[in-house]
Design a protein around this motif. Structure first.
Motif, short mmCIF file in Angstrom:
data_model
loop_
_atom_site.label_atom_id
_atom_site.label_comp_id
_atom_site.label_asym_id
_atom_site.label_seq_id
_atom_site.Cartn_x
_atom_site.Cartn_y
_atom_site.Cartn_z
N UNK A 1 48.23 54.48 27.55
CA UNK A 1 46.95 53.98 26.39
C UNK A 1 46.74 52.77 27.71
N UNK A 2 47.37 52.47 28.80
CA UNK A 2 46.73 51.25 29.40
C UNK A 2 46.11 51.93 30.59
N UNK A 3 46.79 52.88 31.01
CA UNK A 3 45.76 54.26 31.97
C UNK A 3 43.79 54.80 31.42
N UNK A 4 44.16 54.23 29.96
CA UNK A 4 43.04 54.82 29.94
C UNK A 4 42.10 53.15 30.02
N UNK A 5 42.79 52.68 28.91
CA UNK A 5 41.59 51.03 28.87
C UNK A 5 41.46 50.48 30.81
N UNK A 6 42.47 51.01 31.20
CA UNK A 6 41.51 50.35 32.58
C UNK A 6 40.22 50.99 32.91
N UNK A 7 40.35 52.22 33.06
CA UNK A 7 39.65 53.52 33.14
C UNK A 7 37.85 52.72 32.49
N UNK A 8 38.26 52.33 30.80
CA UNK A 8 37.11 51.99 29.64
C UNK A 8 36.77 50.67 30.21
N UNK A 9 37.49 49.94 31.36
CA UNK A 9 37.70 48.56 31.43
C UNK A 9 36.37 48.33 32.46
N UNK A 10 35.94 49.54 33.43
CA UNK A 10 34.72 49.70 34.34
C UNK A 10 34.05 49.89 34.05
N UNK A 11 33.80 50.27 32.16
CA UNK A 11 32.29 50.97 31.94
C UNK A 11 31.37 49.43 31.29
N UNK A 12 30.19 49.28 31.56
CA UNK A 12 29.69 48.99 30.66
C UNK A 12 29.22 49.14 29.04
N UNK B 1 35.54 30.09 24.57
CA UNK B 1 34.34 29.61 23.42
C UNK B 1 33.47 31.13 23.34
N UNK B 2 33.88 31.43 24.72
CA UNK B 2 33.26 32.88 24.84
C UNK B 2 33.39 33.86 24.19
N UNK B 3 35.17 34.02 24.26
CA UNK B 3 35.83 35.25 23.25
C UNK B 3 35.62 35.18 21.96
N UNK B 4 35.96 33.76 21.22
CA UNK B 4 35.30 32.91 20.13
C UNK B 4 34.10 34.40 19.69
N UNK B 5 32.88 33.28 20.12
CA UNK B 5 31.69 34.14 20.65
C UNK B 5 32.11 35.38 20.09
N UNK B 6 32.23 36.11 21.06
CA UNK B 6 32.30 37.76 21.26
C UNK B 6 33.43 38.51 20.39
N UNK C 1 38.66 45.40 25.34
CA UNK C 1 38.38 45.45 27.01
C UNK C 1 36.90 44.67 27.12
N UNK C 2 36.57 44.74 26.12
CA UNK C 2 35.24 43.84 25.59
C UNK C 2 35.60 42.35 25.78
N UNK C 3 36.25 41.41 24.72
CA UNK C 3 36.98 40.39 24.81
C UNK C 3 37.42 40.33 26.19
N UNK C 4 38.45 40.48 26.64
CA UNK C 4 38.73 40.37 27.54
C UNK C 4 37.83 39.79 29.49
N UNK C 5 37.04 40.77 29.06
CA UNK C 5 35.89 40.33 29.89
C UNK C 5 34.57 39.13 29.09
#
Length: 261
Positions: free
Chosen positions: A115-126, A164-169, A82-86
């Motif tokens: 797993x994907x349902x949990x992923x969607x909930x996680x991706x909404x968080x900071x 580049x932003x994904x590489x840095x992350x 979720x961090x990388x995708x954002x």
């Protein structure tokens, strides 16, 4: 299997610390409604133990890491994905589809959907990348952390271009996970043209001797052998085979280029 049983059934150390807090927020009030129907709550094991607080930091392990279960790896992967995708400021549908498909390949349709349902909930968080990665570094073995990194590069490459932003992350995540720069560059090289990156995959310079190439191949084949993540289950061993094949391909390319056997 219900959603709550999936969450509560195969997770060990990830119930504690910042990852446990993220899971707790992701589940939210959904879990509170399950106490009367025999379904384990978040943090409750299926061995009859008393419910644990998922927000509580577990004591530091000074002698030996607890065994990483498949669920620990799975939750860690979801959070880091979720961090990388954002990282590039958007959620590309191709990246989301890649995550879903990889989970289907590893776990089957039903478990992947949960797993994907949990992923969607996680991706909404900071999420604090540093705190999550430091917990993973403390609790997860090196071979499993390398497998996490490989998956993250797969996500970044799934839309046809690694920003580049994904590489840095991913580089930042790698550092927090305690992965060396050579290991990072080796896995990164697997997602580019093998012709120009075979030496990077084997973590050697182009001017080394043939014997050094052979020695590096044996070392890397051992490091990336699927059996190194056998404790995570067959599904993750199969995922680790891709890294192993890339090492073999890199060695065969150099072998052909140099003409040695």
């Amino acid at each position: 299997m219900s959603f709550a049983k999936w969450v509560g059934g195969a997770i060990g150390w990830s119930f504690g610390g910042p990852i446990g807090a993220i899971i707790g927020l992701a589940i939210g009030s959904f879990v509170d409604n399950l106490s009367g129907n025999g379904t384990p709550l978040l943090g409750e094991r299926q061995t009859g133990r008393q419910r644990q607080d998922p927000y509580r930091q577990r004591p530091r392990q000074t002698r030996q890491r607890p065994k990483t279960q498949s669920g620990d790896f799975e939750v860690s992967l979801l959070i880091l994905a979720s961090i990388v995708i954002k990282a590039d400021g958007k959620q590309d549908q191709r990246e989301l589809d890649y995550v879903r498909q990889q989970f289907r390949n590893m776990y089957g349709k039903d478990r992947a959907n949960k797993a994907f349902e949990l992923f969607k909930r996680i991706s909404k968080q900071n999420i604090s990348t540093r705190q999550v990665c430091l917990q993973i570094k403390q609790m997860m073995d090196h071979a499993s952390r390398l497998q996490l990194l490989h998956f993250l590069f797969g996500i970044a490459k799934s839309d046809g271009h690694v920003a580049d932003s994904e590489i840095r992350q991913i580089y930042t995540i790698s550092g927090y996970l305690g992965i060396s720069n050579k290991d990072y560059e080796s896995i990164k090289a697997m997602f580019y043209d093998i012709t120009n990156n075979a030496y990077k995959v084997l973590e050697i310079d182009k001017n080394v001797s043939d014997d050094a190439v052979k020695k590096a191949y044996r070392k890397m084949a051992k490091k990336y052998h699927p059996d190194r993540v056998g404790h995570l289950g067959k599904e993750h061993q199969e995922g680790a085979e891709e890294k192993f094949r890339q090492v073999q391909a890199a060695y065969e390319h150099i072998q052909k280029e140099r003409g040695f056997k």
